[in-house]
Design an enzyme around this catalytic site. Structure first.
Site, PDB file in Angstrom:
ATOM      1  CB  CYS A 159      58.506  34.561   6.191  1.00  0.00           C
ATOM      2  SG  CYS A 159      58.681  36.543   6.166  1.00  0.00           S
ATOM      3  CB  CYS A 192      56.183  35.395  22.623  1.00  0.00           C
ATOM      4  SG  CYS A 192      56.081  35.344  20.808  1.00  0.00           S
ATOM      5  CB  CYS A 196      51.646  36.893   9.086  1.00  0.00           C
ATOM      6  SG  CYS A 196      52.887  38.206   8.676  1.00  0.00           S
ATOM      7  CD  GLU A 208      48.938  28.897  18.525  1.00  0.00           C
ATOM      8  OE1 GLU A 208      48.274  27.798  18.894  1.00  0.00           O
ATOM      9  OE2 GLU A 208      50.100  28.829  17.982  1.00  0.00           O
ATOM     10  CB  CYS A 260      57.106  31.960   9.178  1.00  0.00           C
ATOM     11  SG  CYS A 260      56.085  32.512  10.325  1.00  0.00           S
ATOM     12  CB  CYS A 287      60.872  31.371  16.713  1.00  0.00           C
ATOM     13  SG  CYS A 287      61.809  31.991  18.042  1.00  0.00           S
TER      14      CYS A 287
HETATM   15  N1  SAH Z   1      56.663  39.440  11.718  1.00  0.00           N
HETATM   16  C1  SAH Z   1      57.459  39.617  12.701  1.00  0.00           C
HETATM   17  C2  SAH Z   1      57.183  39.164  14.046  1.00  0.00           C
HETATM   18  C3  SAH Z   1      57.308  37.567  14.180  1.00  0.00           C
HETATM   19  S1  SAH Z   1      58.822  37.178  15.262  1.00  0.00           S
HETATM   20  C4  SAH Z   1      58.790  39.328  12.314  1.00  0.00           C
HETATM   21  O1  SAH Z   1      59.111  38.664  11.136  1.00  0.00           O
HETATM   22  O2  SAH Z   1      60.007  39.550  12.958  1.00  0.00           O
HETATM   23  C5  SAH Z   1      58.877  35.524  15.051  1.00  0.00           C
HETATM   24  C6  SAH Z   1      60.494  35.404  14.519  1.00  0.00           C
HETATM   25  O3  SAH Z   1      60.463  33.994  14.534  1.00  0.00           O
HETATM   26  C7  SAH Z   1      60.793  35.965  13.566  1.00  0.00           C
HETATM   27  O4  SAH Z   1      62.115  36.220  13.488  1.00  0.00           O
HETATM   28  C8  SAH Z   1      60.712  35.038  12.572  1.00  0.00           C
HETATM   29  O5  SAH Z   1      61.513  35.090  11.107  1.00  0.00           O
HETATM   30  C9  SAH Z   1      60.898  33.724  13.142  1.00  0.00           C
HETATM   31  N2  SAH Z   1      60.593  32.217  12.592  1.00  0.00           N
HETATM   32  C10 SAH Z   1      59.372  32.267  11.700  1.00  0.00           C
HETATM   33  N3  SAH Z   1      59.438  30.729  11.270  1.00  0.00           N
HETATM   34  C11 SAH Z   1      60.362  30.360  12.077  1.00  0.00           C
HETATM   35  C12 SAH Z   1      60.577  28.696  12.102  1.00  0.00           C
HETATM   36  N4  SAH Z   1      60.001  28.076  11.560  1.00  0.00           N
HETATM   37  N5  SAH Z   1      61.718  28.512  12.744  1.00  0.00           N
HETATM   38  C13 SAH Z   1      62.401  29.261  13.504  1.00  0.00           C
HETATM   39  N6  SAH Z   1      62.284  30.774  13.714  1.00  0.00           N
HETATM   40  C14 SAH Z   1      61.091  31.259  13.051  1.00  0.00           C
END
Ligand code: SAH
Length: 361
Positions: A115, A104, A111, A91, A118, A338
Site C-alpha cells: 500500500c 497491536c 508485508c 514490532e 504504509c 498506524c
Molecule cells: N494489512 C492490514 C493490517 C494493518 S492495519 C490492513 O491493511 O488492514 C494498519 C492500519 O494502519 C491499516 O488500516 C493501514 O491502512 C493504516 N495505515 C497504514 N499506513 C498508514 C499511515 N502512514 N498513516 C496512517 N495509517 C496508516
C-alpha cells in the site's frame, strides 16, 4: 527438534498430549501454565510431577521471540521490537487507555501488499510469522505488564493491525487468535479481538466460517480508480466484491458492524466529493468509519490532511447518517502510530531495488 508449545492452540495441544501418551486434561493444564501464568519453563509448573516435567522438557520447549528493544512514548504508548530470526525483527505496540489496554500485533515480517502510504509496505516482505511468533507478542506483553503494574490481565483487547496482512497468513493467525479466545489461555471475547485486512475477499469469507472475530477493513478510497492506486490488492478484489463480503461477514460476526479504516491523505482522498462518494458507497453496509490522519514516515510521499479537512470529511459522513470517529495518533514520537511500524525486514521481494531502478530510469 523440540516442539514449541507456545504456538499450539487448544486442539493442537490436545493432539500433542495424547500423541506422547498423556491424558487430555494435560492440554488444559499446559495452556493455563503457559498463557495464564506466563510460565516460560516446565520447572515452574509445580502441580506436575517432577518426572513429567522432565519428560516435557525433553520433548518440547516454550520459546517466545527474543525482545530486542523496549521503548515508551511520551503518551505512554509502548513499542517492542522482537527478533524473529534470520535478520528479521517485528514490532508490537501497547496502547494504554483509562479502562482498557490494546495490543497491536504483527502477523508477518514485512508485508507484500505494498500500500503506497504504509511504511511496512514500503519495506517489502520476508515471511509469514509462525503461530508462536504471533501469540508470543501477547505472551510477552501480558507477562511484562503484569509484573510492572500488578494488573492481572493488562491486555484487554487485541488488534491484528501491526506489520503484515493477517489474512495472507491465515492458518497461523487463526491458531493465534484461537488462543486469544480460549478460556484456558487468554479468554478474550470475540468483540475484543479485531482483525484488520486490506481486503482479501476470499480470506474474509473463510474467517467468517472458521473464526469470526471483529472485522476491520482498510478501505481508504471510495472508488476503484483511486483504491487501485493506494491499495493495489484492490485490482484483484475490487470494491464491489469487498462490500459484498463485508455484508456477508456481519451476518455471523460478533459485532453488528464492520469497522472501515480510512487514512486521510491531504488532497488525495480527503475532499468533500470523496466524503460524499464514500457515504453513498457505505449506505447499505452495517458499519462504522474510523478516520486516520496520515502518519508520516521518512520515505512517505503524502501529507496529513489539515484538521479542517478531517472535520469536514467527518461531518459529511455524519450528515449521511454514518458513525464516523477520528483516530487519535498514539506513540508518534517513537514511530508507533498506524502505518509507522517498520521493524527490520530482509526484503525478499526486491521491492526497494526495483524502486531504485525505476527512479534511475
Ligand atoms: N494489512 C492490514 C493490517 C494493518 S492495519 C490492513 O491493511 O488492514 C494498519 C492500519 O494502519 C491499516 O488500516 C493501514 O491502512 C493504516 N495505515 C497504514 N499506513 C498508514 C499511515 N502512514 N498513516 C496512517 N495509517 C496508516
Amino acid at each position: 527438534m523440540r516442539v514449541n508449545l507456545l504456538g499450539l492452540d487448544g486442539e493442537a495441544m490436545h493432539a500433542w498430549c495424547t500423541g506422547i501418551g498423556e491424558r487430555p486434561f494435560r492440554a488444559r493444564q499446559l495452556l493455563r501454565w503457559i498463557h495464564h501464568a506466563g510460565a516460560g519453563e516446565f520447572a515452574a509448573m509445580t502441580d506436575l510431577s517432577k518426572a513429567l516435567r522432565e519428560r516435557l522438557a525433553g520433548a518440547a520447549e516454550i520459546a517466545p521471540p527474543a525482545m530486542l528493544r523496549d521503548t515508551t512514548a511520551s503518551d505512554g504508548t509502548r513499542k517492542w521490537l522482537f527478533d524473529v530470526g534470520t535478520g528479521n525483527a517485528i514490532e508490537t505496540v501497547f496502547i494504554p487507555e483509562p479502562n482498557r489496554g490494546t495490543l497491536c500485533v504483527s502477523s508477518q515480517a514485512g508485508c507484500a501488499l505494498a500500500c503506497s502510504f504504509c511504511s511496512t509496505g514500503y519495506r517489502g516482505f520476508n515471511r509469514n510469522l509462525a503461530a508462536h511468533e504471533i501469540i508470543g507478542q501477547l505472551w510477552h506483553a501480558n507477562r511484562l505488564l503484569a509484573r510492572e503494574t500488578g494488573a492481572e490481565r493488562p491486555v484487554t483487547n487485541v488488534v491484528m493491525m501491526g506489520m503484515g496482512e493477517p489474512l495472507a497468513n491465515f492458518e497461523n493467525v487463526v491458531a493465534a487468535m484461537r488462543l486469544m479466545l480460549d478460556d484456558f489461555a487468554y479468554g478474550l471475547s470475540r468483540r475484543r479481538v479485531t482483525l484488520s485486512t486490506a481486503g482479501l475477499v476470499s480470506g474474509i469469507d473463510r474467517l467468517r466460517e472458521v473464526c469470526p472475530v471483529s472485522l476491520a477493513v482498510s478501505l481508504h478510497a471510495p472508488n476503484d480508480r483511486l483504491r487501485d492506486e493506494l491499495v493495489p490488492i484492490n485490482r484483484k478484489f475490487p470494491i464491489r466484491e469487498l462490500m459484498a463480503a463485508c455484508v456477508r461477514y456481519v451476518e455471523k460476526a460478533p459485532r453488528e458492524f464492520v469497522m472501515f479504516e480510512y487514512v486521510l491523505l491531504d488532497g488525495v482522498n480527503d475532499t468533500a466529493a470523496h466524503a460524499r462518494e464514500l457515504s453513498g458507497l457505505l449506505r447499505d453496509v452495517p458499519c462504522k468509519v474510523n478516520l486516520i490522519p496520515f502518519n508520516p514516515f521518512p520515505e512517505g510521499r503524502y501529507a496529513r490532511s489539515s484538521p479542517g479537512a478531517v472535520e469536514r470529511f467527518r461531518d459529511i459522513l455524519a450528515r449521511a447518517g454514518l458513525i464516523a470517529t477520528v483516530r487519535r495518533p498514539r506513540g508518534e514520537d517513537i514511530d508507533a502510530a498506524c502505518g509507522q511500524l517498520a521493524g527490520r525486514v530482509r526484503d525478499r521481494t526486491r521491492r526497494a531495488e526495483r524502486r531504485l531502478g525505476q527512479e534511475a530510469a
